[in-house]
Write a protein that holds these residues in place. Structure first.
Motif, PDB file in Angstrom:
ATOM      1  N   MET A  73      20.835  -8.807  13.289  1.00  0.00           N
ATOM      2  CA  MET A  73      22.110  -9.312  12.888  1.00  0.00           C
ATOM      3  C   MET A  73      22.341  -8.297  13.091  1.00  0.00           C
ATOM      4  N   PHE A  90      19.373 -15.227  14.512  1.00  0.00           N
ATOM      5  CA  PHE A  90      19.688 -14.141  13.868  1.00  0.00           C
ATOM      6  C   PHE A  90      20.715 -12.719  14.416  1.00  0.00           C
ATOM      7  N   PHE A  93      24.153 -15.491  14.936  1.00  0.00           N
ATOM      8  CA  PHE A  93      24.603 -15.774  13.913  1.00  0.00           C
ATOM      9  C   PHE A  93      24.197 -17.471  13.876  1.00  0.00           C
ATOM     10  N   SER A  94      23.297 -18.182  14.953  1.00  0.00           N
ATOM     11  CA  SER A  94      22.994 -19.774  14.349  1.00  0.00           C
ATOM     12  C   SER A  94      22.668 -20.191  13.873  1.00  0.00           C
ATOM     13  N   ASP A  96      21.761 -21.411   9.711  1.00  0.00           N
ATOM     14  CA  ASP A  96      21.999 -22.442   8.678  1.00  0.00           C
ATOM     15  C   ASP A  96      20.856 -22.593   7.475  1.00  0.00           C
ATOM     16  N   SER A 450      33.061  -7.699  11.813  1.00  0.00           N
ATOM     17  CA  SER A 450      34.001  -8.289  12.604  1.00  0.00           C
ATOM     18  C   SER A 450      33.575  -7.845  13.991  1.00  0.00           C
ATOM     19  N   PHE A 458      28.949 -13.477  15.496  1.00  0.00           N
ATOM     20  CA  PHE A 458      28.977 -12.991  14.060  1.00  0.00           C
ATOM     21  C   PHE A 458      30.424 -13.718  13.573  1.00  0.00           C
ATOM     22  N   GLN A 459      30.763 -15.074  12.564  1.00  0.00           N
ATOM     23  CA  GLN A 459      31.909 -14.939  11.461  1.00  0.00           C
ATOM     24  C   GLN A 459      32.669 -14.709  10.352  1.00  0.00           C
ATOM     25  N   HIS A 463      30.197 -15.496   8.162  1.00  0.00           N
ATOM     26  CA  HIS A 463      28.230 -14.449   7.728  1.00  0.00           C
ATOM     27  C   HIS A 463      28.235 -12.974   7.528  1.00  0.00           C
ATOM     28  N   GLU A 464      28.680 -12.320   6.439  1.00  0.00           N
ATOM     29  CA  GLU A 464      28.682 -11.890   6.227  1.00  0.00           C
ATOM     30  C   GLU A 464      27.498 -11.464   4.632  1.00  0.00           C
ATOM     31  N   LEU A 466      24.105 -14.937   3.752  1.00  0.00           N
ATOM     32  CA  LEU A 466      22.656 -15.399   4.178  1.00  0.00           C
ATOM     33  C   LEU A 466      23.505 -17.366   3.418  1.00  0.00           C
ATOM     34  N   TYR A 488      28.721 -23.080   5.418  1.00  0.00           N
ATOM     35  CA  TYR A 488      27.437 -23.476   5.983  1.00  0.00           C
ATOM     36  C   TYR A 488      27.284 -24.100   4.671  1.00  0.00           C
TER      37      TYR A 488
END
Length: 488
Positions: A73, A90, A93-94, A96, A450, A458-459, A463-464, A466, A488
C-alpha cells in the motif's frame, strides 16, 4: 537460543485452548484445562502469557501477510509477475471485504486479544497464588505483558480498520460485539499501556523477546502521536530517551546475529532452528510451531522475488547515504553467493534489509530474522515530529541529526522553519524506515496519502482504512453492512 522462543514453541501445541471462535470469539474446549483449574502456579501463568505472543507469528500477521499489506500500500514495494493476486490487490487498492488478508489480520488479532483477555480476566486468581511460589512483582509483570500485547493487537486493528469491537473479557457465549468508536478503542489502548509501563521490567532485567517497560512507553508515545497529542507523546518517549541507543552499524538491525541490540525496543521473535511445521495450518490460530518467517523467501531476489523496492523509494535516498547499500542490493554488490551480475527480471534493485543473503546464497522457506515492530531510530524521529508540532524546532532538528549522524550523513542546520523540519522528517522516515511497514500509516496520518498514492488507485475517504471483513459481517449479528467503512 532465546528463551521465549523455546517456550512459545513448546506451549503452542495447546494454543487452541485459548483461541477465539471466528463467529463469537468464545473460549470453549471442554476436553482441556479450564479457567477454574488453571493459574495455580507460575508455569501456568507464564504459558498462558506466552500463548498471547504466539498470534504475532501467524501468517495472518507478521510472518507473512502484514509486510505485504503495508509495504504494498505504501509502494515501498512493486510487484513482480509471480506476485500472488491476493497480495497484488494492495498495490492497486482493489481489495474489498472478501480479501483473505483483510480477514486474517482481523481474525488473528482478535484471537490474540482473546488470549490476552484470558490472562487479564484471571488477575484475581493469579494474585491468589502464594507469594512463596510467585512474587507479586512477577504476577504484575505477566499481567503487564498481556496488557501490552492486547494494546498492540488493538492498535493494529484500530489504525487499519477504524473503530472495532472492544472486547476486554472472554465472552461467555457466541454473541458478537458491535463496533466501538475509534476513540473508545484508543482510550483502552492508552489505559493498557499506562498500566503495563508501571509493571513491566526493563530491557536489562527481562528475557530477550518479551515486552518491556521501554516497549510500553514507545508504543504509548506512538499512539499519542497518531492521536496528535504531541505533548503526551513526548512525555511517553522521554521515559526511554537515552535508555536505548542507535547501533554503530545500521545493518545490525536487520541481521539475525545482532538481534536484541541497543536499538531494538520490541520485535516479533523468529528462529529458523525451531521450525514452522504448523505454518500452513495455523494461519490465524497460532497453534503449533510458527517460529520462522517467509519474508526472506518472499522478497528474495534470487528466490521467489515476489516484490522489489520501488523506484520512488530508491530515488528518495541522498547520494552517498549508506542506508541505501544497507537496504538494497544492486549490480556489483557482494553477497554470500558472490558478486551480483544482474538483478532477477531486470529489476533495478532487490531488498537487502531482512534478507539472509549476507550469509546464504539462497533463501529457504524459513527465515529466523526477527520482525522489528519498533526501534530507537523510529522513536527519535517520532520525537522530532512531536517536538516540531509543539514549535520546538531546534530540539526536533537535534533528534533528526542523531539519526543522520549514525550513518555519517550531513547534519541539518539549526535554523529551519517548522515546515522545513516537517519535510526533513518525511524524508528521513522514508529512508531510515524503508520496508519497515510504517510509511503507509505515516502518509495517512499526515494527510498525504492521496497526494502520494492516487496514481496507484488510492481514493481519499476510502483507502485510509481496510474494510470490515465479509466474514465478520456475515457472522456477527451486531455488525452489518451499514457498519462497513465508507466506500466498501
Amino acid at each position: 537460543m532465546n528463551t521465549i522462543k523455546l517456550i512459545i514453541a513448546s506451549f503452542s501445541i495447546g494454543l487452541l485452548l485459548y483461541s477465539c471462535d471466528t463467529d463469537g470469539l468464545e473460549l470453549e474446549n471442554p476436553t482441556e484445562l479450564s479457567p477454574e483449574t488453571y493459574f495455580e502456579n507460575e508455569n501456568q501463568v507464564r504459558s498462558a502469557v506466552n500463548a498471547v505472543y504466539a498470534n504475532l507469528q501467524t501468517i495472518g500477521m507478521y510472518s507473512r501477510n502484514y509486510y505485504y499489506i503495508m509495504d504494498n500500500m505504501a509502494h515501498d514495494n512493486e510487484g513482480n509477475p509471480q506476485l500472488e493476486a491476493n497480495k497484488r490487490l494492495f498495490l492497486n487498492f482493489s481489495f474489498d471485504s472478501s480479501s483473505e488478508l483483510v480477514n486474517q489480520l482481523w481474525d488473528s488479532s482478535f484471537r490474540g486479544i482473546n488470549k490476552a483477555n484470558f490472562v487479564i480476566g484471571n488477575e484475581e486468581k493469579i494474585n491468589a497464588i502464594p507469594t512463596s511460589f510467585m512474587s507479586q512483582a512477577l504476577k504484575d509483570k505477566y499481567i503487564g505483558e498481556a496488557k501490552f500485547l492486547r494494546a498492540l493487537y488493538y492498535f493494529n486493528l484500530v489504525s487499519r480498520y477504524g473503530g472495532v469491537p472492544l472486547i476486554t473479557n472472554v465472552p461467555e457465549n457466541g454473541q458478537g460485539f458491535p463496533r466501538s468508536s475509534a476513540d473508545e478503542v484508543y482510550n483502552q489502548i492508552i489505559s493498557d499501556l499506562k498500566d503495563a509501563s508501571q509493571t513491566l521490567l526493563s530491557k536489562e532485567a527481562e528475557e530477550s523477546g518479551r515486552a518491556t517497560k521501554g516497549a510500553a512507553y514507545a508504543l504509548l508515545g506512538r499512539v499519542y502521536l497518531y492521536r496528535k497529542n504531541y505533548t503526551e507523546a513526548l512525555n511517553a518517549f522521554n521515559n526511554i530517551y537515552g535508555v536505548y541507543a542507535l547501533t554503530d552499524e545500521y545493518f545490525d538491525n536487520f541481521r539475525e546475529e545482532t538481534e536484541h541490540n541497543s536499538e531494538s525496543i520490541f520485535a516479533v521473535e523468529f528462529d529458523d532452528d525451531m521450525g514452522n511445521n504448523a505454518f500452513w495450518n495455523s494461519t490465524v490460530s497460532g497453534e503449533g510451531p510458527n517460529e520462522a518467517s517467509l519474508r526472506g523467501q518472499s522478497y528474495g531476489m534470487f528466490d521467489w522475488f515476489n516484490a522489489y523496492p520501488s523506484d520512488d523509494l530508491l530515488d528518495e535516498f541522498e547520494a552517498g547515504d549508506p542506508r541505501f547499500q544497507a537496504s538494497f542490493y544492486v549490480v556489483g554488490d557482494e553477497y554470500a553467493g558472490g558478486t551480483i551480475s544482474e538483478i532477477s527480471l531486470g529489476r533495478r534493485a532487490g531488498w537487502r534489509k531482512y534478507q539472509n543473503y549476507y550469509k546464504e546464497a539462497n533463501e529457504d522457506l524459513q527465515s529466523g530474522i526477527n520482525f522489528g515492530i519498533i526501534r530507537y531510530a523510529d522513536v527519535l524521529l517520532m520525537m522530532a515530529e512531536a517536538a516540531n508540532e509543539v514549535v520546538d524546532q531546534p530540539t526536533a532538528i537535534g533528534y533528526i541529526n542523531e539519526v543522520r549522524d549514525r550513518v555519517s550523513m550531513p547534519l541539518l542546520p539549526d535554523n529551519l522553519s517548522k515546515n522545513e523540519v516537517f519535510e526533513a522528517i518525511i524524508h528521513e522516515r522514508k529512508v531510515e524506515l524503508a520496508g519497515e511497514q510504517v510509511r503507509f500509516a505515516d502518509l495517512v496520518r499526515w494527510g498525504l496519502a492521496s497526494q502520494e498514492l492516487s496514481q496507484y488507485g488510492f481514493q481519499e475517504g476510502i483507502h485510509e482504512l481496510l474494510p470490515i471483513p465479509e466474514a465478520e459481517l456475515n457472522s456477527n449479528e451486531n455488525i452489518n453492512s451499514e457498519d462497513q467503512n465508507p466506500g466498501y
